[in-house]
Design an enzyme around this catalytic site. Structure first.
Site, PDB file in Angstrom:
ATOM      1  N   HIS A 333       0.799  -1.229   0.000  1.00  0.00           N
ATOM      2  CA  HIS A 333       0.000   0.000   0.000  1.00  0.00           C
ATOM      3  C   HIS A 333       0.828   1.273   0.000  1.00  0.00           C
ATOM      4  O   HIS A 333       0.264   2.355   0.171  1.00  0.00           O
ATOM      5  CB  HIS A 333      -0.886   0.051   1.252  1.00  0.00           C
ATOM      6  CG  HIS A 333      -2.113  -0.803   1.163  1.00  0.00           C
ATOM      7  ND1 HIS A 333      -3.248  -0.381   0.535  1.00  0.00           N
ATOM      8  CD2 HIS A 333      -2.370  -2.044   1.606  1.00  0.00           C
ATOM      9  CE1 HIS A 333      -4.169  -1.331   0.605  1.00  0.00           C
ATOM     10  NE2 HIS A 333      -3.658  -2.351   1.246  1.00  0.00           N
ATOM     11  N   ARG A 522      -6.208  11.759   5.568  1.00  0.00           N
ATOM     12  CA  ARG A 522      -5.282  11.891   6.693  1.00  0.00           C
ATOM     13  C   ARG A 522      -4.296  13.024   6.449  1.00  0.00           C
ATOM     14  O   ARG A 522      -3.945  13.322   5.309  1.00  0.00           O
ATOM     15  CB  ARG A 522      -4.522  10.582   6.910  1.00  0.00           C
ATOM     16  CG  ARG A 522      -5.324   9.532   7.644  1.00  0.00           C
ATOM     17  CD  ARG A 522      -5.825  10.024   9.007  1.00  0.00           C
ATOM     18  NE  ARG A 522      -4.755  10.144   9.965  1.00  0.00           N
ATOM     19  CZ  ARG A 522      -4.494   9.261  10.923  1.00  0.00           C
ATOM     20  NH1 ARG A 522      -5.255   8.199  11.079  1.00  0.00           N
ATOM     21  NH2 ARG A 522      -3.487   9.438  11.748  1.00  0.00           N
ATOM     22  N   LYS A 527       0.746  14.570   1.224  1.00  0.00           N
ATOM     23  CA  LYS A 527      -0.563  14.863   0.648  1.00  0.00           C
ATOM     24  C   LYS A 527      -0.728  16.359   0.380  1.00  0.00           C
ATOM     25  O   LYS A 527      -1.623  16.782  -0.334  1.00  0.00           O
ATOM     26  CB  LYS A 527      -1.669  14.347   1.565  1.00  0.00           C
ATOM     27  CG  LYS A 527      -1.759  12.800   1.597  1.00  0.00           C
ATOM     28  CD  LYS A 527      -2.832  12.324   2.566  1.00  0.00           C
ATOM     29  CE  LYS A 527      -2.917  10.814   2.714  1.00  0.00           C
ATOM     30  NZ  LYS A 527      -3.720  10.153   1.681  1.00  0.00           N
ATOM     31  N   LYS A 633     -14.399   8.657  -4.675  1.00  0.00           N
ATOM     32  CA  LYS A 633     -15.689   9.028  -4.080  1.00  0.00           C
ATOM     33  C   LYS A 633     -16.141  10.388  -4.602  1.00  0.00           C
ATOM     34  O   LYS A 633     -17.317  10.605  -4.876  1.00  0.00           O
ATOM     35  CB  LYS A 633     -15.578   9.054  -2.550  1.00  0.00           C
ATOM     36  CG  LYS A 633     -15.197   7.715  -1.931  1.00  0.00           C
ATOM     37  CD  LYS A 633     -14.822   7.874  -0.449  1.00  0.00           C
ATOM     38  CE  LYS A 633     -14.029   6.686   0.056  1.00  0.00           C
ATOM     39  NZ  LYS A 633     -13.303   6.983   1.323  1.00  0.00           N
TER      40      LYS A 633
HETATM   41  C1  LIG Z   1     -11.994   7.299   1.623  1.00  0.00           C
HETATM   42  C2  LIG Z   1     -11.541   7.685   2.964  1.00  0.00           C
HETATM   43  C3  LIG Z   1     -10.181   7.904   3.221  1.00  0.00           C
HETATM   44  C4  LIG Z   1      -9.123   7.803   2.157  1.00  0.00           C
HETATM   45  O1  LIG Z   1      -8.929   9.083   1.564  1.00  0.00           O
HETATM   46  P1  LIG Z   1      -7.689   9.354   0.593  1.00  0.00           P
HETATM   47  O2  LIG Z   1      -7.994  10.706   0.022  1.00  0.00           O
HETATM   48  O3  LIG Z   1      -7.726   8.291  -0.452  1.00  0.00           O
HETATM   49  O4  LIG Z   1      -6.470   9.335   1.412  1.00  0.00           O
HETATM   50  C5  LIG Z   1      -9.799   8.280   4.497  1.00  0.00           C
HETATM   51  N1  LIG Z   1     -10.705   8.438   5.477  1.00  0.00           N
HETATM   52  C6  LIG Z   1     -12.031   8.253   5.264  1.00  0.00           C
HETATM   53  C7  LIG Z   1     -12.971   8.458   6.389  1.00  0.00           C
HETATM   54  C8  LIG Z   1     -12.488   7.868   4.008  1.00  0.00           C
HETATM   55  O5  LIG Z   1     -13.796   7.670   3.820  1.00  0.00           O
END
Ligand SMILES: *Cc1c(COP(=O)(O)O)cnc(C)c1O
Length: 783
Positions: A333, A522, A527, A633
């Site tokens: 990952h 996070r 990021k 998403k």
């Molecule tokens: C989808 C999700 C993540 C992952 O987010 P990334 O932008 O891919 O790091 C982290 N926390 C929650 C609560 C999520 O639903």
């Protein structure tokens, strides 16, 4: 079941469990009672599912994290009884939304990796695959985050405090886990049903809780040593006490190692006992009936442990190794070197003395193969599991499993060409790609019913709920004014809903007519939340210099938790909160831009944020984000991506078109090249306005309450800037400014979002799970 029967059942449950009328209970109690009533639907089907998968090959997803979120609505929708239950509750005078909100999130994960595991379980059950999860029943999930003077403050998240209707304790399946001869605990399983959409298949997530074998020392108590009398239980329970709130570096050491061994050993014992109970005389068929997926290296101790357990059953090492290798696969990952798990050898031996010899044996087997293949000794440190007093979990996982997968195309390519290229040369077929995905049931159907309804109407069916690629047909509507107007109206509605929620929870007033530009994930330097903050800082300076200018209304929203020991990440949170305070209280700009950092970002908050987004921030330094799933998403809910060519962003623009997104910044090879000769101060000085923003960290513009945090952040940036915030800033600003301009033509802007939604089909976790099932697990669907 009729509405009256359901009502009677709920009322009966209240008497039974609380000795009270349902109507006298508070919301949390009412939620639990309704959950218990729903479980009566679930259990018979659950038993039936177990029966149909019996004696067939099954897949097991071992993961230290399952970020499940809430289950009530998910279970009702997937069982197809949501309308019925809601109607009944309405007749009973119960506010369903309040009841839904009363459920505590099952926050048994930190972020993407844990949420992926949850999405996979949903897809596995929906597609009728025999896929079970194995993990830990943490007493405390991911910590609760509050802001005090803009600083992150953590507190415990006692998610089980009010009981949980979805968990069934299964005492009969209790296992004993032996850390050493003198240190043993019980692993008590709690099973959670995973209801597939349509309700045909209900799979199981088995979570282990640690307990003492001797829970109470009678003699100690008798001697007046009351604390001592429960000490063993206390110590044992510590093992499943907390989820390590640590996203990407190894910490917590000893306890964390114990946790890893605890759940992998219990899970494998579970599989072996069931296998033997089915009447097998030897272990020749074990790998034909089990596919064990290791979600990162956290469960990698399963490798030596399965060999150990098999040897205890009389299987000799070579054969045990073979069975293990054929049974297991490993998902990588991360591309961050510091996030690869390496255990200190001494610590490992002291915690797991009985397991360590098996690690040595695996390592010796590897050495003899390296010799056999005549690998140059200089290269051995690219392979050895045990080296420099460390135990390399990733190397063990690559060596002793059948398949290794990356989680997005670019990530897998980088694994092959860079991170583990030596392994790839040795085993050219072992590393494969499985691009991540998300479940559209939670992330569209449930969280955005308005958009779901429109999609169903346009497509003329609800098939997309289990076949997301059907969204592609929506492209035919991309120039239909009526459709786009409705799409815009729905987005506006979701923005209004979010604005109300934010007003209530964060006490910030935001304008649904502004661009909702959202970064939720996070908190990590790679990021680059800081880059977005700098853009806001720069925009603020420009607006102050030209208050009469034509500025687009924008709302910048952040949500992120920082690992408690990650100092720089916490400094970034404080900085953004200071910036938000400045912007939101300045009457010259606060009618145009706003900044919100939402508290305690988690799954349930996420379900409100993704549907309301216009712009999705995916701005990691190229080559650092393995995949990302948040990006998917947003896309599914019709937002455009402002992003780098990193992780799954690459595939997102491949599907939806670069012209419908805002791609900027250095690509992977440019980052590699730049790193050879990078001067962050030059980058800063060559970018107009940037120096003023960076200096604001230390020139008295913002205050860090004399912690020195901002100075630290400043030094970090100007001396190293290892994630190239200053280098990429200019091109980021260019696309951000372009978005502000493009938003003026609403139709054209939202058309891009609409096209993104229509092309999100690939990013369903149904597709991902199907690929795992076919290419790696070799398990069959069972209707
Ligand atoms: C989808 C999700 C993540 C992952 O987010 P990334 O932008 O891919 O790091 C982290 N926390 C929650 C609560 C999520 O639903």
């Amino acid at each position: 079941m009729t509405s009256l029967q359901l009502k009677e059942r709920i009322e009966g449950k209240a008497y039974e469990s609380h000795g009270q009328s349902f109507y006298a209970l508070n919301e949390k109690e009412q939620f639990k009672v309704v959950g218990n009533a729903v479980m009566e639907y679930v259990v018979p089907k659950w038993i039936e599912s177990k029966r149909k998968f019996n004696k067939k090959k099954q897949a097991y997803y071992l993961s230290a994290e399952f970020l499940m979120g809430r289950a009530l609505s998910n279970n009702l929708v997937n069982l197809g009884i949501d309308d019925e239950v809601k109607r009944t509750l309405e007749e009973m005078g119960v506010d369903y939304n309040a009841l839904e909100d009363a459920e505590d999130d099952a926050g048994l994960g930190n972020g993407g990796l844990g949420r992926l595991a949850a999405c996979f379980l949903d897809s596995g059950a929906t597609l009728d695959y025999p896929l079970s999860g194995y993990g830990i029943l943490y007493q405390y999930g991911i910590f609760k985050q509050n802001f005090v003077n803009g600083f992150q403050v953590e507190s415990a998240d006692p998610w089980l405090e009010h009981g949980n209707p979805w968990l069934i304790k299964n005492n009969n399946d209790t296992r004993i886990v032996e850390f050493s001869d003198a240190d043993k605990v019980e692993a008590v399983p709690y099973d959670m049903p995973i209801v597939g959409y349509g309700g045909d298949t209900i799979n199981t997530l088995r979570l282990w809780k640690a307990e003492a074998i001797d829970k109470f020392d009678f003699r100690a108590f008798d001697e007046g040593k009351y604390i001592d009398s429960v000490k063993a239980q206390d110590e044992a329970e510590t093992i499943s006490r907390i989820l390590y709130p640590n996203d990407s570096t190894t910490e917590g050491k000893k306890l964390r190692l114990k946790q890893q061994y605890f759940f992998t050993s219990a899970s494998l014992q579970d599989l072996m006992i069931k296998y033997k109970a089915e009447g097998h005389k030897n272990f020749d068929d074990f790998s034909k009936l089990h596919s064990i997926q290791l979600n990162d290296t956290h469960p990698a101790l399963a490798i030596p442990e399965l060999i150990r357990l098999l040897e205890k059953e009389g299987v000799e090492f070579e054969k045990a190794f073979d069975i293990t290798q054929k049974s297991m696969a490993y998902t990588n990952h991360t591309l961050l070197a510091e996030a690869l798990e390496v255990w200190d050898k001494g610590l490992f031996k002291s915690v797991l003395p009985n397991l360590y010899p098996y690690v040595e044996e695996i390592n010796s087997r590897l050495i003899s193969e390296l010799k056999e293949w005549q690998i140059d000794k200089d290269e051995w440190n690219n392979f050895l599991i045990i080296q420099n007093n460390g135990i390399h979990m990733a190397f063990m996982s690559i060596y002793a499993t059948r398949a290794v997968n990356g989680v997005a195309a670019i990530h897998t390519d980088l694994l092959k060409t860079d991170v583990i290229s030596s392994w790839h040369k040795l085993f050219p077929d072992r590393i494969v790609n499985k691009t991540n995905g998300i479940t559209q049931r939670r992330w569209l159907l449930q969280s955005n019913p308005q958009l779901s309804e429109m999609i169903t109407e346009l497509l003329g069916s609800k098939e997309w709920v289990t076949e997301l690629s059907q969204l592609k047909a929506l492209e035919a509507n991309q120039d239909d004014d009526q459709v786009l107007d409705r799409f815009i109206d729905i987005k506006h509605e979701k923005k209004k809903e979010l604005a109300e929620y934010i007003q209530f929870h964060e006490e910030v007033n935001i304008d649904p007519d502004s661009i909702f530009d959202i970064q939720i994930k996070r908190l990590h330097e790679y990021k680059r939340q800081l880059m977005m903050a700098f853009y806001i800082g720069d925009l603020y300076n420009r607006m102050k210099a030209d208050p009469e200018g034509e500025w687009t209304k924008r709302t910048f929203i952040f949500g992120a938790k920082a690992a408690p020991g990650y100092y720089i990440a916490k400094a970034i949170i404080k900085y953004i909160n200071e910036l938000a305070n400045r912007v939101n209280t300045d009457p010259e700009v606060n009618g145009i831009i706003k900044v919100v950092f939402v508290e305690n970002y988690g799954v349930s908050y996420a379900e409100r944020l993704f549907p309301a987004a216009d712009v999705s921030e995916q701005i990691s330094t190229a080559g650092k984000e393995a995949s990302g799933t948040g990006n998917m998403k947003f896309m599914l809910n019709g937002a455009v991506t402002v992003g780098t060519m990193d992780g799954a962003n690459v595939e997102i623009v491949e599907e939806a078109g670069r012209e419908n997104n805002y791609i900027f910044g250095m690509e992977v090879d440019e980052v590699v090249e730049k790193r050879k000769n990078y001067n962050p101060v030059d980058a800063m000085k060559q970018t107009e306005g940037l120096e003023q923003v960076v200096e604001s960290l230390v020139d008295g513009t913002f205050h860090d309450n004399n912690t020195g945090m901002f100075r630290n952040l400043y030094n970090n940036l100007t001396q190293e800037d290892q994630y190239f915030v200053l280098e990429d800033f200019e091109s980021y600003r260019r696309v951000q400014d372009q978005i502000a301009g493009d938003f003026k033509d609403q139709k054209a802007f939202y058309r891009k979002g609409f096209i993104n939604m229509a092309n999100a089909g690939k990013f369903s976790s149904d597709r991902t799970v199907e690929e795992y099932a076919t290419d790696i697990w070799h398990v069959a669907r069972q209707q």
